[in-house]
Design a protein around this motif. Structure first.
Motif, PDB file in Angstrom:
ATOM      1  N   ASP A  24       0.879  -1.162  -0.133  1.00 25.85           N
ATOM      2  CA  ASP A  24      -0.057  -0.087  -0.059  1.00 25.85           C
ATOM      3  C   ASP A  24       0.996   1.198   0.101  1.00 25.85           C
ATOM      4  OD1 ASP A  24       0.617   0.545   2.740  1.00 25.85           O
ATOM      5  OD2 ASP A  24      -1.029  -0.258   3.458  1.00 25.85           O
ATOM      6  N   GLU A  25       0.402   2.355  -0.228  1.00 26.16           N
ATOM      7  CA  GLU A  25       0.990   3.508  -0.321  1.00 26.16           C
ATOM      8  C   GLU A  25       2.056   3.893   0.829  1.00 26.16           C
ATOM      9  OE1 GLU A  25       0.587   8.387  -1.780  1.00 26.16           O
ATOM     10  OE2 GLU A  25      -1.082   6.997  -1.814  1.00 26.16           O
ATOM     11  N   GLU A  26       1.382   3.702   2.019  1.00 24.04           N
ATOM     12  CA  GLU A  26       2.011   3.982   3.320  1.00 24.04           C
ATOM     13  C   GLU A  26       3.492   3.133   3.451  1.00 24.04           C
ATOM     14  OE1 GLU A  26       1.342   3.852   8.235  1.00 24.04           O
ATOM     15  OE2 GLU A  26      -0.050   4.130   6.816  1.00 24.04           O
ATOM     16  N   ARG A  27       3.226   1.891   3.154  1.00 26.81           N
ATOM     17  CA  ARG A  27       4.198   0.782   3.409  1.00 26.81           C
ATOM     18  C   ARG A  27       5.468   1.068   2.356  1.00 26.81           C
ATOM     19  NH1 ARG A  27       8.335  -1.313   5.145  1.00 26.81           N
ATOM     20  NH2 ARG A  27       8.936  -3.358   4.331  1.00 26.81           N
ATOM     21  N   GLU A  28       4.811   1.625   1.131  1.00 25.47           N
ATOM     22  CA  GLU A  28       5.859   1.873  -0.068  1.00 25.47           C
ATOM     23  C   GLU A  28       6.647   3.082   0.238  1.00 25.47           C
ATOM     24  OE1 GLU A  28       8.156   1.083  -3.459  1.00 25.47           O
ATOM     25  OE2 GLU A  28       6.584  -0.237  -2.087  1.00 25.47           O
ATOM     26  N   HIS A  29       6.009   4.197   0.856  1.00 24.77           N
ATOM     27  CA  HIS A  29       6.801   5.173   1.273  1.00 24.77           C
ATOM     28  C   HIS A  29       7.901   4.811   2.206  1.00 24.77           C
ATOM     29  CE1 HIS A  29       3.822   8.571   0.498  1.00 24.77           C
ATOM     30  NE2 HIS A  29       3.947   7.783  -0.617  1.00 24.77           N
ATOM     31  N   GLU A  30       7.478   4.030   3.262  1.00 20.61           N
ATOM     32  CA  GLU A  30       8.652   3.508   4.337  1.00 20.61           C
ATOM     33  C   GLU A  30       9.936   2.795   3.230  1.00 20.61           C
ATOM     34  OE1 GLU A  30       6.898   0.964   6.903  1.00 20.61           O
ATOM     35  OE2 GLU A  30       5.461   2.688   7.570  1.00 20.61           O
ATOM     36  N   VAL A  31       9.506   2.171   2.331  1.00 23.46           N
ATOM     37  CA  VAL A  31      10.590   1.265   1.767  1.00 23.46           C
ATOM     38  C   VAL A  31      11.352   2.003   0.792  1.00 23.46           C
ATOM     39  CG1 VAL A  31      10.827  -0.612  -0.275  1.00 23.46           C
ATOM     40  CG2 VAL A  31       9.176  -0.949   1.670  1.00 23.46           C
ATOM     41  N   VAL A  32      10.877   2.983   0.059  1.00 26.00           N
ATOM     42  CA  VAL A  32      11.483   4.047  -0.796  1.00 26.00           C
ATOM     43  C   VAL A  32      12.395   4.657   0.113  1.00 26.00           C
ATOM     44  CG1 VAL A  32      11.282   6.152  -2.199  1.00 26.00           C
ATOM     45  CG2 VAL A  32       9.612   4.298  -2.354  1.00 26.00           C
ATOM     46  N   ARG A  33      11.937   5.397   1.285  1.00 27.41           N
ATOM     47  CA  ARG A  33      13.007   5.956   2.192  1.00 27.41           C
ATOM     48  C   ARG A  33      13.971   5.129   2.553  1.00 27.41           C
ATOM     49  NH1 ARG A  33      10.939  10.466   4.541  1.00 27.41           N
ATOM     50  NH2 ARG A  33       8.707   9.957   4.199  1.00 27.41           N
ATOM     51  N   ALA A  34      13.891   3.961   3.149  1.00 28.73           N
ATOM     52  CA  ALA A  34      14.908   3.115   3.516  1.00 28.73           C
ATOM     53  C   ALA A  34      15.743   2.764   2.114  1.00 28.73           C
ATOM     54  CB  ALA A  34      14.226   1.745   4.216  1.00 28.73           C
ATOM     55  N   GLU A  35      15.320   2.541   0.853  1.00 26.49           N
ATOM     56  CA  GLU A  35      16.120   2.351  -0.295  1.00 26.49           C
ATOM     57  C   GLU A  35      16.942   3.678  -0.622  1.00 26.49           C
ATOM     58  OE1 GLU A  35      16.672  -0.432  -1.877  1.00 26.49           O
ATOM     59  OE2 GLU A  35      15.220  -1.580  -0.576  1.00 26.49           O
ATOM     60  N   LEU A  36      16.402   4.915  -0.505  1.00 22.09           N
ATOM     61  CA  LEU A  36      17.157   6.120  -0.622  1.00 22.09           C
ATOM     62  C   LEU A  36      18.192   6.209   0.258  1.00 22.09           C
ATOM     63  CD1 LEU A  36      17.298   8.682  -2.110  1.00 22.09           C
ATOM     64  CD2 LEU A  36      15.664   9.563  -0.646  1.00 22.09           C
ATOM     65  N   ALA A  37      18.028   5.920   1.618  1.00 21.54           N
ATOM     66  CA  ALA A  37      18.907   6.027   2.751  1.00 21.54           C
ATOM     67  C   ALA A  37      20.073   5.001   2.666  1.00 21.54           C
ATOM     68  CB  ALA A  37      18.283   5.712   4.197  1.00 21.54           C
ATOM     69  N   ARG A  38      19.780   3.921   1.914  1.00 20.85           N
ATOM     70  CA  ARG A  38      21.022   3.034   1.789  1.00 20.85           C
ATOM     71  C   ARG A  38      21.763   3.446   0.587  1.00 20.85           C
ATOM     72  NH1 ARG A  38      16.833  -0.990   1.492  1.00 20.85           N
ATOM     73  NH2 ARG A  38      16.697  -1.785   3.655  1.00 20.85           N
ATOM     74  N   ILE A  39      21.086   3.988  -0.646  1.00 24.54           N
ATOM     75  CA  ILE A  39      21.992   4.566  -1.604  1.00 24.54           C
ATOM     76  C   ILE A  39      22.585   5.758  -1.173  1.00 24.54           C
ATOM     77  CG2 ILE A  39      21.638   5.694  -3.952  1.00 24.54           C
ATOM     78  CD1 ILE A  39      19.129   4.120  -4.341  1.00 24.54           C
ATOM     79  N   ALA A  40      22.236   6.702  -0.357  1.00 24.85           N
ATOM     80  CA  ALA A  40      22.807   7.835   0.162  1.00 24.85           C
ATOM     81  C   ALA A  40      23.990   7.437   0.930  1.00 24.85           C
ATOM     82  CB  ALA A  40      21.830   8.722   0.894  1.00 24.85           C
ATOM     83  N   ARG A  41      23.908   6.215   1.915  1.00 23.99           N
ATOM     84  CA  ARG A  41      24.982   5.931   2.674  1.00 23.99           C
ATOM     85  C   ARG A  41      26.253   5.493   1.591  1.00 23.99           C
ATOM     86  NH1 ARG A  41      27.242   3.395   7.139  1.00 23.99           N
ATOM     87  NH2 ARG A  41      25.249   3.702   8.357  1.00 23.99           N
ATOM     88  N   LEU A  42      25.678   4.522   0.729  1.00 25.31           N
ATOM     89  CA  LEU A  42      26.787   3.858  -0.085  1.00 25.31           C
ATOM     90  C   LEU A  42      27.402   4.896  -0.990  1.00 25.31           C
ATOM     91  CD1 LEU A  42      27.828   1.074  -1.707  1.00 25.31           C
ATOM     92  CD2 LEU A  42      26.015   1.717  -3.519  1.00 25.31           C
ATOM     93  N   ARG A  43      26.741   5.833  -1.447  1.00 29.32           N
ATOM     94  CA  ARG A  43      27.382   7.030  -2.264  1.00 29.32           C
ATOM     95  C   ARG A  43      28.257   7.943  -1.515  1.00 29.32           C
ATOM     96  NH1 ARG A  43      22.955   8.576  -6.850  1.00 29.32           N
ATOM     97  NH2 ARG A  43      23.008   6.496  -8.061  1.00 29.32           N
ATOM     98  N   ALA A  44      27.911   8.335  -0.343  1.00 31.34           N
ATOM     99  CA  ALA A  44      28.555   8.894   0.725  1.00 31.34           C
ATOM    100  C   ALA A  44      29.971   8.283   1.107  1.00 31.34           C
ATOM    101  CB  ALA A  44      27.902   9.463   1.861  1.00 31.34           C
ATOM    102  N   GLU A  45      29.915   6.946   1.405  1.00 30.69           N
ATOM    103  CA  GLU A  45      31.136   6.088   1.637  1.00 30.69           C
ATOM    104  C   GLU A  45      32.015   6.175   0.356  1.00 30.69           C
ATOM    105  OE1 GLU A  45      29.510   2.741   3.069  1.00 30.69           O
ATOM    106  OE2 GLU A  45      29.358   3.328   5.109  1.00 30.69           O
ATOM    107  N   ARG A  46      31.467   6.290  -0.611  1.00 31.96           N
ATOM    108  CA  ARG A  46      32.361   6.250  -2.025  1.00 31.96           C
ATOM    109  C   ARG A  46      32.981   7.643  -1.823  1.00 31.96           C
ATOM    110  NH1 ARG A  46      28.673   3.849  -6.754  1.00 31.96           N
ATOM    111  NH2 ARG A  46      28.921   1.631  -6.165  1.00 31.96           N
ATOM    112  N   LEU A  47      32.355   8.836  -1.577  1.00 29.00           N
ATOM    113  CA  LEU A  47      32.814  10.071  -1.677  1.00 29.00           C
ATOM    114  C   LEU A  47      34.157   9.979  -0.709  1.00 29.00           C
ATOM    115  CD1 LEU A  47      29.940  12.586  -1.483  1.00 29.00           C
ATOM    116  CD2 LEU A  47      31.488  12.421  -3.238  1.00 29.00           C
ATOM    117  N   ALA A  48      33.862   9.194   0.447  1.00 27.32           N
ATOM    118  CA  ALA A  48      35.186   9.231   1.323  1.00 27.32           C
ATOM    119  C   ALA A  48      36.356   8.500   0.881  1.00 27.32           C
ATOM    120  CB  ALA A  48      34.658   8.961   2.818  1.00 27.32           C
ATOM    121  N   GLY A  49      35.824   7.412  -0.009  1.00 28.46           N
ATOM    122  CA  GLY A  49      36.994   6.603  -0.299  1.00 28.46           C
ATOM    123  C   GLY A  49      37.830   6.995  -1.383  1.00 28.46           C
TER     124      GLY A  49
END
Length: 153
Positions: free
Chosen positions: A128-153
């Motif tokens: 449902d829309e509420e659950r998908e918002h949670e999933v999208v936010r979590a996926e965006l956070a994973r991507i942001a973490r991965l990319r930020a760590e690449r910046l530092a690497g």
């Protein structure tokens, strides 16, 4: 050596100005992990309209990202597991997803095959829309973490 990413660098991790400001405000960072933690936390704190803004910078899964910038290069690398044989099914799934939820299907694609990305897309279509918002936010956070760590690497 302390890590002090610029707003422009941080926007390539997550295209939301409040994300970049929040992470930059915590500088300097001791290491990639600390920067990654900050990026994940900042992405999870975004308001939904900011999440949608961040999504606007992400290509559809299965499409070859265009451009020469850092974000396009990262997207190409992250989606390297997508084979030509799954591109048509992903395109069809993307259309169904966008019709249902009104935004691009976002998933942290690093290390996943095209078949795995497609399976996740199909599973998420049942959310449902509420659950998908949670999933999208979590996926965006994973991507942001991965990319930020690449910046530092």
């Amino acid at each position: 050596m302390p890590i002090e990413p610029t707003d422009a660098e941080l926007l390539s991790c997550c295209f939301a100005p409040s994300f970049a400001r929040a992470v930059a405000a915590g500088s300097p960072y001791r290491d990639a992990a600390e920067l990654g933690d900050a990026a994940e936390k900042a992405a999870l704190a975004l308001e939904w309209d900011e999440v949608l803004q961040a999504l606007s910078a992400h290509p559809r899964i299965g499409e070859r990202p265009q451009g020469e910038g850092r974000e396009a290069a990262w997207s190409r690398d992250e989606q390297s597991g997508v084979q030509e044989s799954t591109r048509a099914a992903l395109a069809e799934g993307n259309r169904a997803y966008e019709e249902r939820f009104g935004h691009v299907y976002l998933v942290c694609a690093s290390g996943l095959s095209g078949e795995e990305l497609l399976a996740r897309l199909r599973t998420r279509l049942a959310n449902d829309e509420e659950r998908e918002h949670e999933v999208v936010r979590a996926e965006l956070a994973r991507i942001a973490r991965l990319r930020a760590e690449r910046l530092a690497g």
